[in-house]
Motif scaffolding. Structure first.
Motif, PDB file in Angstrom:
ATOM      1  N   LEU A  29      14.074  -0.742  -6.676  1.00  0.00           N
ATOM      2  CA  LEU A  29      12.916  -1.528  -6.267  1.00  0.00           C
ATOM      3  C   LEU A  29      11.964  -1.734  -7.444  1.00  0.00           C
ATOM      4  N   ARG A  30      11.750  -0.669  -8.200  1.00  0.00           N
ATOM      5  CA  ARG A  30      10.874  -0.753  -9.372  1.00  0.00           C
ATOM      6  C   ARG A  30      11.427  -1.766 -10.379  1.00  0.00           C
ATOM      7  N   ARG A  31      12.725  -1.749 -10.579  1.00  0.00           N
ATOM      8  CA  ARG A  31      13.346  -2.643 -11.557  1.00  0.00           C
ATOM      9  C   ARG A  31      13.233  -4.105 -11.136  1.00  0.00           C
ATOM     10  N   HIS A  32      13.550  -4.411  -9.876  1.00  0.00           N
ATOM     11  CA  HIS A  32      13.552  -5.799  -9.422  1.00  0.00           C
ATOM     12  C   HIS A  32      12.146  -6.350  -9.219  1.00  0.00           C
ATOM     13  N   LEU A  33      11.180  -5.479  -8.943  1.00  0.00           N
ATOM     14  CA  LEU A  33       9.795  -5.945  -8.793  1.00  0.00           C
ATOM     15  C   LEU A  33       9.025  -5.899 -10.118  1.00  0.00           C
ATOM     16  N   LYS A  34       9.701  -5.511 -11.193  1.00  0.00           N
ATOM     17  CA  LYS A  34       9.141  -5.531 -12.552  1.00  0.00           C
ATOM     18  C   LYS A  34       7.846  -4.717 -12.659  1.00  0.00           C
ATOM     19  N   LEU A  35       7.847  -3.555 -12.045  1.00  0.00           N
ATOM     20  CA  LEU A  35       6.618  -2.759 -12.003  1.00  0.00           C
ATOM     21  C   LEU A  35       6.466  -1.792 -13.188  1.00  0.00           C
ATOM     22  N   GLU A  36       7.569  -1.233 -13.666  1.00  0.00           N
ATOM     23  CA  GLU A  36       7.522  -0.329 -14.831  1.00  0.00           C
ATOM     24  C   GLU A  36       6.454   0.758 -14.663  1.00  0.00           C
ATOM     25  N   ASP A  37       6.520   1.437 -13.538  1.00  0.00           N
ATOM     26  CA  ASP A  37       5.502   2.448 -13.250  1.00  0.00           C
ATOM     27  C   ASP A  37       6.103   3.811 -12.919  1.00  0.00           C
ATOM     28  N   ALA A  38       7.281   4.109 -13.482  1.00  0.00           N
ATOM     29  CA  ALA A  38       7.947   5.380 -13.184  1.00  0.00           C
ATOM     30  C   ALA A  38       7.078   6.575 -13.543  1.00  0.00           C
TER      31      ALA A  38
ATOM     32  N   CYS B 183      -1.477  -7.638   0.050  1.00  0.00           N
ATOM     33  CA  CYS B 183      -0.320  -8.088  -0.729  1.00  0.00           C
ATOM     34  C   CYS B 183       0.667  -6.974  -1.072  1.00  0.00           C
ATOM     35  N   LEU B 184       0.190  -5.760  -1.270  1.00  0.00           N
ATOM     36  CA  LEU B 184       1.066  -4.690  -1.759  1.00  0.00           C
ATOM     37  C   LEU B 184       1.168  -3.473  -0.848  1.00  0.00           C
ATOM     38  N   SER B 185       0.179  -3.220  -0.022  1.00  0.00           N
ATOM     39  CA  SER B 185       0.196  -1.989   0.771  1.00  0.00           C
ATOM     40  C   SER B 185       1.153  -2.097   1.957  1.00  0.00           C
ATOM     41  N   PRO B 186       1.579  -0.951   2.522  1.00  0.00           N
ATOM     42  CA  PRO B 186       2.457  -0.960   3.702  1.00  0.00           C
ATOM     43  C   PRO B 186       1.700  -1.173   5.012  1.00  0.00           C
TER      44      PRO B 186
ATOM     45  N   SER C  18       5.569   1.403  -7.008  1.00  0.00           N
ATOM     46  CA  SER C  18       6.950   1.476  -6.531  1.00  0.00           C
ATOM     47  C   SER C  18       7.121   2.608  -5.522  1.00  0.00           C
ATOM     48  N   LYS C  19       6.550   3.748  -5.825  1.00  0.00           N
ATOM     49  CA  LYS C  19       6.644   4.899  -4.931  1.00  0.00           C
ATOM     50  C   LYS C  19       5.947   4.604  -3.605  1.00  0.00           C
ATOM     51  N   MET C  20       4.760   4.003  -3.666  1.00  0.00           N
ATOM     52  CA  MET C  20       4.014   3.679  -2.448  1.00  0.00           C
ATOM     53  C   MET C  20       4.798   2.700  -1.574  1.00  0.00           C
ATOM     54  N   ILE C  21       5.350   1.668  -2.184  1.00  0.00           N
ATOM     55  CA  ILE C  21       6.097   0.652  -1.427  1.00  0.00           C
ATOM     56  C   ILE C  21       7.356   1.244  -0.805  1.00  0.00           C
ATOM     57  N   PHE C  22       8.119   2.010  -1.601  1.00  0.00           N
ATOM     58  CA  PHE C  22       9.378   2.559  -1.092  1.00  0.00           C
ATOM     59  C   PHE C  22       9.117   3.577   0.020  1.00  0.00           C
ATOM     60  N   GLU C  23       8.135   4.452  -0.162  1.00  0.00           N
ATOM     61  CA  GLU C  23       7.828   5.427   0.881  1.00  0.00           C
ATOM     62  C   GLU C  23       7.343   4.736   2.147  1.00  0.00           C
ATOM     63  N   GLY C  24       6.638   3.628   1.995  1.00  0.00           N
ATOM     64  CA  GLY C  24       6.228   2.855   3.161  1.00  0.00           C
ATOM     65  C   GLY C  24       7.420   2.293   3.909  1.00  0.00           C
ATOM     66  N   MET C  25       8.429   1.847   3.186  1.00  0.00           N
ATOM     67  CA  MET C  25       9.650   1.325   3.805  1.00  0.00           C
ATOM     68  C   MET C  25      10.401   2.430   4.547  1.00  0.00           C
ATOM     69  N   VAL C  26      10.453   3.613   3.945  1.00  0.00           N
ATOM     70  CA  VAL C  26      11.139   4.738   4.589  1.00  0.00           C
ATOM     71  C   VAL C  26      10.432   5.120   5.896  1.00  0.00           C
ATOM     72  N   LYS C  27       9.129   5.183   5.879  1.00  0.00           N
ATOM     73  CA  LYS C  27       8.381   5.525   7.084  1.00  0.00           C
ATOM     74  C   LYS C  27       8.557   4.473   8.174  1.00  0.00           C
ATOM     75  N   ASN C  28       8.704   3.222   7.774  1.00  0.00           N
ATOM     76  CA  ASN C  28       8.846   2.133   8.740  1.00  0.00           C
ATOM     77  C   ASN C  28      10.150   2.242   9.533  1.00  0.00           C
ATOM     78  N   LEU C  29      11.152   2.890   8.959  1.00  0.00           N
ATOM     79  CA  LEU C  29      12.458   2.995   9.630  1.00  0.00           C
ATOM     80  C   LEU C  29      12.353   3.691  10.982  1.00  0.00           C
ATOM     81  N   ASP C  30      11.557   4.746  11.047  1.00  0.00           N
ATOM     82  CA  ASP C  30      11.449   5.544  12.270  1.00  0.00           C
ATOM     83  C   ASP C  30      10.114   5.359  12.983  1.00  0.00           C
ATOM     84  N   SER C  31       9.343   4.381  12.563  1.00  0.00           N
ATOM     85  CA  SER C  31       8.027   4.190  13.150  1.00  0.00           C
ATOM     86  C   SER C  31       8.110   3.551  14.540  1.00  0.00           C
ATOM     87  N   ARG C  32       7.223   3.971  15.435  1.00  0.00           N
ATOM     88  CA  ARG C  32       7.156   3.368  16.764  1.00  0.00           C
ATOM     89  C   ARG C  32       6.662   1.923  16.687  1.00  0.00           C
TER      90      ARG C  32
END
Length: 426
Positions: free
Chosen positions: A101-110, A158-161, A189-203
């Motif tokens: 996700l970091r690579r394709h969104l060109k964030l360079e924030d590892a 624009c960026l938050s989950p 990148s971490k914020m976006i990906f963790e938001g996606m993971v939480k969304n999987l099991d969210s009510r």
């Protein structure tokens, strides 16, 4: 699976369970259009930041692709502890990790910051004008100035989950805003990906990050089936500027009747003070160059006194008048540089007196007869005395120049310190 064989025949009932959120993952408005006065510095900053791509990129989003992703997505943890999300899109297995996700969104924030101590968050937000008596890690957007509200609003939409409660934000967004404000790298990148993971099991699961998922899928576009139905990502508009100027309910806008300065006023003041300091520094350098050249000419004049016997009186009178005019002029206009320049002018006046004294000796010497021994001795003594005086004058000049340099640096530091102190007081 039927979905793998022919995704276009997937259950419409299943797809209908998830919806897009039109206020989530929006396209930022980063144009300095009519009504953007007072926000142009923030707009310029975002246009040159490392998140510009993620704020403004607006790909063609295919509805069915986003629906397939979230209907089939699941998480798994690898042996090294890395989490990945896998989904089946048009019969193809797609895998997303934080790194991809970091690579394709060109964030360079590892190596970016993902969190700050609570005390640091409150301290930094207070410096940004945030006023609240609460110690909760839920912050109100309306308690900031319009410029900060614009930045916060843009990051939230624009960026938050998030998909609701847009007037408040938690510590992760606060950390992101602080990092942007202090020119540090936040780990989006971490914020976006963790938001996606939480969304999987969210009510309240929804079709999250449609822009970003489409960007990821476009990297494998040749493997995807053609689709027609699209989703148009909502875009923030120039109305945002006028909306951000309004005071939110329960919020405080710096610069209101309470007597606090607006953030833009404070920033403009700092810029004006910095420009004035730079102008004073430049003026000091130019003045030192001019007067050092004048000192050099005066020293050379002492060495060439034999060649200016007839015109020396007129020249010296003219030079003294010029120096006196220079003193009067600088007393009226130089400001913080007056002391340093007056020291230099005083030095020049002293050199003028030295040259006059040298001329006096020269005139006395001329009165004596050419072949007279005492005249010859007087001339030798005078030449030796003039040479010693010139050497002393050069030493005085260098010492005074060093003192002027020190005084100039101290005064410039004092101006910078006063400007910084005024900014912190406000």
């Amino acid at each position: 699976m039927i979905l793998s064989q022919n995704p276009n025949q997937a259950s419409l009932h299943q797809m209908a369970n998830l919806d897009f959120c039109d206020t989530h993952n929006m396209v930022a408005f980063l144009n300095k259009s009519e009504g953007s006065e007072g926000f142009q510095q923030i707009v310029d900053f975002l246009n040159t930041s490392h998140i510009k791509f993620d704020l403004a990129e607006n790909p063609t989003i295919y509805t069915l692709l986003i629906q397939q992703f979230w209907q089939t997505a699941s998480r798994s943890t690898l042996k090294d502890g890395e989490v990945e999300i896998t989904a089946t899109i048009d019969g193809q297995l797609k895998t997303i990790t934080e790194a991809s996700l970091r690579r394709h969104l060109k964030l360079e924030d590892a190596d970016g910051i993902s969190s700050l101590p609570n005390t640091k968050i409150f301290e930094q937000l207070a410096l940004m004008g945030y006023a609240s008596d609460s110690d909760k890690l839920t912050f109100q957007k309306g308690h900031f100035s319009p410029q900060w509200r614009f930045l916060i609003h843009t990051i939230l939409h624009c960026l938050s989950p998030k998909k609701t409660a847009w007037e408040q934000f938690s510590s992760n967004i606060a950390t992101a805003i602080i990092c942007l404000a202090t020119n540090r790298t936040f780990n989006f990148s971490k914020m976006i990906f963790e938001g996606m993971v939480k969304n999987l099991d969210s009510r309240s699961k929804f079709l999250m990050y449609p822009r970003f998922i489409q960007i990821l899928l476009n990297k494998h576009q040749r493997l995807l089936l053609p689709h027609k139905r699209t989703y148009v990502a909502p875009t923030l508009t120039q109305k945002l500027f006028s909306n951000m100027r309004r005071v939110s309910k329960g919020g405080h806008t710096p610069g209101s009747d309470e007597g606090r300065m607006q953030q833009t006023e404070l920033m403009d003041l700092v810029i004006k003070l910095s420009d004035k300091v730079l102008a004073l520094e430049t003026d000091l350098q130019q003045t030192k160059k001019v007067y050092c050249a004048a000192v050099t000419k005066l020293i050379m004049k002492g060495r060439m006194i034999d060649d200016i016997d007839q015109d020396a009186g007129i020249t010296l009178v003219t030079l003294k008048g010029l120096l006196i005019k220079k003193v009067d002029h600088h007393e009226e206009s130089v400001g913080v540089l007056t002391c340093a320049l007056m020291v230099t002018l005083q030095m020049l006046l002293e050199f003028t007196l030295i040259v006059e004294e040298q001329e006096h000796f020269k005139v006395e010497r001329k009165k004596r007869k050419r072949g007279y021994d005492s005249s010859f001795k007087f001339k030798n003594n005078l030449d030796q005395e003039e040479s010693q005086r010139i050497v002393r004058d050069a030493e005085i000049t260098l010492r005074l120049q060093e003192e002027i340099d020190d005084a100039g640096r101290q005064r410039m530091a004092k101006v910078h310190q006063e400007a910084q102190g005024f900014t912190e007081d406000e």
